[in-house]
Design a protein around this motif. Sequence first.
Motif, mmCIF file in Angstrom:
data_model
loop_
_atom_site.group_PDB
_atom_site.id
_atom_site.type_symbol
_atom_site.label_atom_id
_atom_site.label_comp_id
_atom_site.label_asym_id
_atom_site.label_seq_id
_atom_site.Cartn_x
_atom_site.Cartn_y
_atom_site.Cartn_z
ATOM 1 N N THR A 317 0.810 -1.212 0.000
ATOM 2 C CA THR A 317 0.000 0.000 0.000
ATOM 3 C C THR A 317 0.844 1.263 0.000
ATOM 4 O O THR A 317 0.597 2.186 -0.772
ATOM 5 N N HIS A 347 -8.623 0.958 2.052
ATOM 6 C CA HIS A 347 -7.638 1.832 1.420
ATOM 7 C C HIS A 347 -7.954 3.300 1.702
ATOM 8 O O HIS A 347 -7.060 4.111 1.930
ATOM 9 N N ASP A 411 -5.602 -2.768 -7.349
ATOM 10 C CA ASP A 411 -5.269 -3.716 -6.296
ATOM 11 C C ASP A 411 -5.997 -5.010 -6.581
ATOM 12 O O ASP A 411 -7.183 -5.134 -6.365
ATOM 13 N N GLN A 413 -5.032 -7.918 -5.385
ATOM 14 C CA GLN A 413 -4.772 -8.923 -4.377
ATOM 15 C C GLN A 413 -4.526 -10.226 -5.106
ATOM 16 O O GLN A 413 -3.700 -10.273 -5.986
HETATM 17 MG MG MG Z 1 -2.988 -4.657 0.481
#
Ligand code: MG
Length: 725
Positions: A317, A347, A411, A413
Amino acid sequence: MLELSTPVQYVKGIGPRLAEILAAKGIQTVDDLFHYLPFRYEDRLNPRSVAELRAGEMATVVAEVRNAGLFRTRRMPIFQLTVGQGRNRLKCLWFNAAYLQDRFQAGQMVALYGKVEADRDGQLQIMQPQFEILGDIYEEGGADEAEKKAASSLEIGRIVPIYESTGQGKLTPRWFRRIIRFALENLNPDLPDPIPAAVRAHLSLVSPREALWKVHWPDAGESFVDLQSSRTPGHIRLIFDELFFVELGLEMKRREQKAQTGVAFKLDNGVREAIKKILPFHPTGAQKRALKEIAGDMQTPFPMRRLLQGDVGSGKTIVAFEAAIIAIENGYQVALMAPTEILAQQHYFSARQILEKAGYRIVLLTGSLEQDRKRDVRRHIAQGNAQLVIGTHALIQDRVEFEKLGLVIVDEQHRFGVMQRLKLMKKSDDRGATGVPPVPPDEPDVLVMTATPIPRTLALTLYGDLDVSVLDELPPGRTPVVTRSVPDERAPEVWDFVRKQIAASHQAYVVYPVIEENEERELKAAQQMYRQLRDKIFPDLHVGLLHGRLDADEKERIMREFQRGEIQVLVATTVIEVGVDVANATVMVIEHADRFGLAQLHQLRGRIGRGAAKSYCVLMHGGKVSEEGERRLDAMVRTNDGFQIAELDLELRGPGEFFGTKQAGIPSFRVANLIRDRQLLEAAKREAAFVIAGPSRDISQDEINRALKHMRSRWALSYGLVEVG
Ligand code: MG
Ligand code: ADP
């Protein structure tokens, strides 16, 4: 005469009905049929003699039927077949196999394949062997003697290919053998080779024709070990072929991207200072390296396409925020897209703590905002007031207009969709009122973050069109999570342990595989267990419940309460597997842990061990755990290393499942296997770069054009999702 492109329907012996069954298996053309490779081979040239069989080995035996019969036990009918060679005998048994009753006659020759075992009296037997009755070529009759003889010569006295049967067993291994043989014999002999001669020479590749013949009908001298491990020259040629044209396509895409214009961000001292100001901690060496690579890309006038790969908790991040500052300080907007609403909120929460304090303007755009509010937020984005926009993929990708978008952070993941992501935001900024033809806006830079610990070589090749940075170092002060596998009977001890951790002012997750009990019987479910934990087990503690079916506000409220420590025990489903970051949580109890996939367990466990305090992961399981479940639990107990876990997961599930290739539009392969064929993949990538580099003494423009043409037709056929120029 057959061509590779001929639809299988027109191969003699197939026809429209069988063609339909084959199509369901992905076999549409003669070429597809040729790529339906034997999954094993039987050595009927030198089959094992019954006398030399040993218990424990897998063996092919060719012997004569002595007697056969069905006997019924209390539990099921069992079919017994005895075969012999001279005075030696071997017993074969099939359970529940009344259907075999009239298949065998004394005197027939059969080929049997299976695991040899010793029965209670020490006699050798094979349970449930695969078999073929030799010479029994045309079950439907009608063949003359010569034909029978010719056909049986394919079945005996040689290495015989065994195909997986399909279509509810209609298309038997023997059927494939016959059809593929026929198609090979009738294939147009003039088969061009789309791979340039220099590439062929680099790898000593055999011709396509030779490769096809040899993988289906190996010569007697072929190494059996190589055959079984797909390492004969024939196999290598076919596998390389497939990988090479995928890599060639990726290489082209990469070239095209490099040819577009992007924003050349400036990285002067002012920007450097701005970055330094926000950092709440010293970055790790890996974080510094990654930022340097990202900043390097951002400074070039080409659009960045970079994958930032780092295990859960490796600190992606902050690196993303640093990149965001570079863009914002240059006067551009940044979009940060998360796969779930919870993660977008997460976030947003971190961005406010880290970036808003430094004066940056951040907005959150999620589906659960009120209509009015959404409209407001959109206006802020369109007018350029919002500098960082955080939201879910779908939301940002579909409907948001930016004033000046410079960087997109995705993102992912561990969910994949990289290829689709790249077609994002190709909106032209057409404000045509002035009559001046619009200048196409520069392509924004794209940074994709992923937690899937793909082995680096695989990442480099699979994502051939992305550059890769790896965070291979965890932030300091982490103690590795201690993981234990515990049977359900010991639940009381586990709950005691949770209570102790909470008394030490930590927090806990308890994870269930399903939300409601009736989803799958005998599985404990989040909702029911939530009530039990709240009322019976921890009546004095604050217990919360989080699952995917709560509405967005409720989810957000629960997450906030957990973040603030108001909820001490959070009962949840796998909604928390992605990205949730609460450093004070030190225990995770996963019930029915054996039911979860390995990658999923690893992601879940990544929610704890995020602070300095020691963390514990308890994998609960009932009495019966499958063998594979056992291996997953073992792996989790043994290691915290995402790469090791990924390797094992690949082994257990295969790359298709692991990478979620279907959603991601990553090609699925006909003959290649990304784990087994890693080295060929590397070679394919290297050779693709060599071809794209252009003509030279070793390779002509003609050859290059031919290869590119073939690549395009392959991509159009097999990987239709992705366009290549
Ligand atoms: Mg993360
Ligand atoms: P992930 O890579 O899983 O997205 P995060 O970015 O959420 O990981 O980081 C995990 C935790 O580690 C966060 O709480 C973050 O603040 C912290 N962290 C990240 N980098 C460092 C660092 N260099 N030093 C100390 N803590 C760090």
